[in-house]
Scaffold this motif. Sequence first.
Motif, PDB file in Angstrom:
ATOM      1  N   LYS A 110      42.277 -33.049   9.686  1.00 28.50           N
ATOM      2  CA  LYS A 110      43.241 -33.823  10.481  1.00 28.50           C
ATOM      3  C   LYS A 110      43.838 -34.962   9.662  1.00 28.50           C
ATOM      4  N   GLU A 111      42.990 -35.631   8.889  1.00 33.52           N
ATOM      5  CA  GLU A 111      43.464 -36.739   8.051  1.00 33.52           C
ATOM      6  C   GLU A 111      44.444 -36.236   6.985  1.00 33.52           C
ATOM      7  N   LEU A 112      44.119 -35.114   6.354  1.00 39.74           N
ATOM      8  CA  LEU A 112      44.992 -34.570   5.307  1.00 39.74           C
ATOM      9  C   LEU A 112      46.326 -34.096   5.868  1.00 39.74           C
ATOM     10  N   VAL A 113      46.327 -33.590   7.087  1.00 37.22           N
ATOM     11  CA  VAL A 113      47.541 -33.059   7.708  1.00 37.22           C
ATOM     12  C   VAL A 113      48.413 -34.170   8.303  1.00 37.22           C
ATOM     13  N   SER A 114      47.839 -35.326   8.502  1.00 38.01           N
ATOM     14  CA  SER A 114      48.542 -36.389   9.230  1.00 38.01           C
ATOM     15  C   SER A 114      49.863 -36.826   8.606  1.00 38.01           C
ATOM     16  N   GLY A 115      50.043 -36.635   7.324  1.00 34.87           N
ATOM     17  CA  GLY A 115      51.275 -37.108   6.696  1.00 34.87           C
ATOM     18  C   GLY A 115      52.140 -36.012   6.099  1.00 34.87           C
ATOM     19  N   VAL A 116      51.990 -34.773   6.587  1.00 34.37           N
ATOM     20  CA  VAL A 116      52.743 -33.671   5.986  1.00 34.37           C
ATOM     21  C   VAL A 116      53.688 -33.017   6.987  1.00 34.37           C
ATOM     22  N   ASP A 117      54.650 -32.275   6.459  1.00 36.00           N
ATOM     23  CA  ASP A 117      55.606 -31.555   7.289  1.00 36.00           C
ATOM     24  C   ASP A 117      55.289 -30.064   7.388  1.00 36.00           C
ATOM     25  N   ALA A 118      54.477 -29.554   6.465  1.00 34.61           N
ATOM     26  CA  ALA A 118      54.116 -28.137   6.450  1.00 34.61           C
ATOM     27  C   ALA A 118      52.784 -27.989   5.715  1.00 34.61           C
ATOM     28  N   CYS A 119      52.110 -26.866   5.936  1.00 32.74           N
ATOM     29  CA  CYS A 119      50.794 -26.639   5.322  1.00 32.74           C
ATOM     30  C   CYS A 119      50.690 -25.224   4.769  1.00 32.74           C
ATOM     31  N   VAL A 120      49.889 -25.084   3.720  1.00 29.14           N
ATOM     32  CA  VAL A 120      49.543 -23.784   3.157  1.00 29.14           C
ATOM     33  C   VAL A 120      48.023 -23.714   3.078  1.00 29.14           C
ATOM     34  N   HIS A 121      47.447 -22.652   3.647  1.00 30.59           N
ATOM     35  CA  HIS A 121      46.001 -22.428   3.577  1.00 30.59           C
ATOM     36  C   HIS A 121      45.758 -21.377   2.504  1.00 30.59           C
ATOM     37  N   ALA A 122      45.104 -21.768   1.430  1.00 30.56           N
ATOM     38  CA  ALA A 122      44.786 -20.845   0.341  1.00 30.56           C
ATOM     39  C   ALA A 122      43.312 -20.982  -0.025  1.00 30.56           C
ATOM     40  N   ILE A 123      42.478 -21.151   0.996  1.00 34.52           N
ATOM     41  CA  ILE A 123      41.038 -21.320   0.810  1.00 34.52           C
ATOM     42  C   ILE A 123      40.372 -19.996   1.144  1.00 34.52           C
ATOM     43  N   GLY A 124      39.526 -19.518   0.278  1.00 32.38           N
ATOM     44  CA  GLY A 124      38.846 -18.265   0.566  1.00 32.38           C
ATOM     45  C   GLY A 124      37.580 -18.113  -0.234  1.00 32.38           C
ATOM     46  N   LEU A 125      36.794 -17.176   0.203  1.00 29.83           N
ATOM     47  CA  LEU A 125      35.529 -16.885  -0.463  1.00 29.83           C
ATOM     48  C   LEU A 125      35.337 -15.383  -0.432  1.00 29.83           C
ATOM     49  N   LEU A 126      35.451 -14.749  -1.579  1.00 30.28           N
ATOM     50  CA  LEU A 126      35.293 -13.294  -1.615  1.00 30.28           C
ATOM     51  C   LEU A 126      33.831 -12.877  -1.508  1.00 30.28           C
ATOM     52  N   PHE A 127      32.965 -13.549  -2.213  1.00 30.89           N
ATOM     53  CA  PHE A 127      31.562 -13.170  -2.239  1.00 30.89           C
ATOM     54  C   PHE A 127      30.731 -14.289  -1.626  1.00 30.89           C
ATOM     55  N   ASP A 128      30.324 -14.106  -0.383  1.00 33.50           N
ATOM     56  CA  ASP A 128      29.570 -15.168   0.278  1.00 33.50           C
ATOM     57  C   ASP A 128      28.068 -14.997   0.070  1.00 33.50           C
ATOM     58  N   VAL A 129      27.315 -15.957   0.568  1.00 40.39           N
ATOM     59  CA  VAL A 129      25.863 -15.945   0.380  1.00 40.39           C
ATOM     60  C   VAL A 129      25.213 -14.765   1.076  1.00 40.39           C
ATOM     61  N   GLU A 130      25.834 -14.250   2.140  1.00 43.65           N
ATOM     62  CA  GLU A 130      25.262 -13.114   2.861  1.00 43.65           C
ATOM     63  C   GLU A 130      25.462 -11.795   2.113  1.00 43.65           C
ATOM     64  N   SER A 131      26.431 -11.743   1.216  1.00 42.87           N
ATOM     65  CA  SER A 131      26.708 -10.507   0.477  1.00 42.87           C
ATOM     66  C   SER A 131      25.709 -10.275  -0.654  1.00 42.87           C
ATOM     67  N   GLY A 132      25.041 -11.334  -1.066  1.00 48.58           N
ATOM     68  CA  GLY A 132      24.146 -11.219  -2.215  1.00 48.58           C
ATOM     69  C   GLY A 132      24.893 -11.286  -3.542  1.00 48.58           C
ATOM     70  N   LEU A 133      26.199 -11.490  -3.483  1.00 56.05           N
ATOM     71  CA  LEU A 133      27.027 -11.525  -4.689  1.00 56.05           C
ATOM     72  C   LEU A 133      27.611 -12.913  -4.950  1.00 56.05           C
ATOM     73  N   GLY A 134      27.088 -13.923  -4.302  1.00 56.21           N
ATOM     74  CA  GLY A 134      27.608 -15.278  -4.417  1.00 56.21           C
ATOM     75  C   GLY A 134      27.685 -15.787  -5.840  1.00 56.21           C
ATOM     76  N   ASN A 135      26.796 -15.324  -6.691  1.00 56.81           N
ATOM     77  CA  ASN A 135      26.808 -15.774  -8.084  1.00 56.81           C
ATOM     78  C   ASN A 135      28.070 -15.324  -8.828  1.00 56.81           C
ATOM     79  N   LEU A 136      28.791 -14.327  -8.305  1.00 56.23           N
ATOM     80  CA  LEU A 136      30.024 -13.869  -8.946  1.00 56.23           C
ATOM     81  C   LEU A 136      31.190 -14.818  -8.726  1.00 56.23           C
ATOM     82  N   ASN A 137      31.078 -15.741  -7.772  1.00 54.11           N
ATOM     83  CA  ASN A 137      32.172 -16.680  -7.525  1.00 54.11           C
ATOM     84  C   ASN A 137      32.467 -17.559  -8.730  1.00 54.11           C
TER      85      ASN A 137
END
Length: 89
Positions: A10-37
């Motif tokens: 909310k704080e980061l968005v408070s002063g902007v006119d538009a947003c781009v979400h480019a956050i992701g995680l291909l190999f999560d801790v549940e996959s057992g492949l987290g070390n590949l990140n």
Amino acid sequence: GDATDTDTVKELVSGVDACVHAIGLLFDVESGLGNLNVIVSGSGSVPGEESTYDRITRQTAFNLISATRERHASLGSGRVPLCFVSAAE
């Protein structure tokens, strides 16, 4: 900032006119492949114990959508200028 924290988003968005979400995680801790990140992450991030695909990719997107809606509602705008960038495993 921490995109899993709604107040931070909310704080980061408070002063902007538009947003781009480019956050992701291909190999999560549940996959057992987290070390590949370390290899596939542009930032070299290492997932923590709570770093699931749902928490990092999906929930952070919902946090941004919610914060962006609040921001534009406060401005009297009905539109939410948001771009979601995703990657497939």
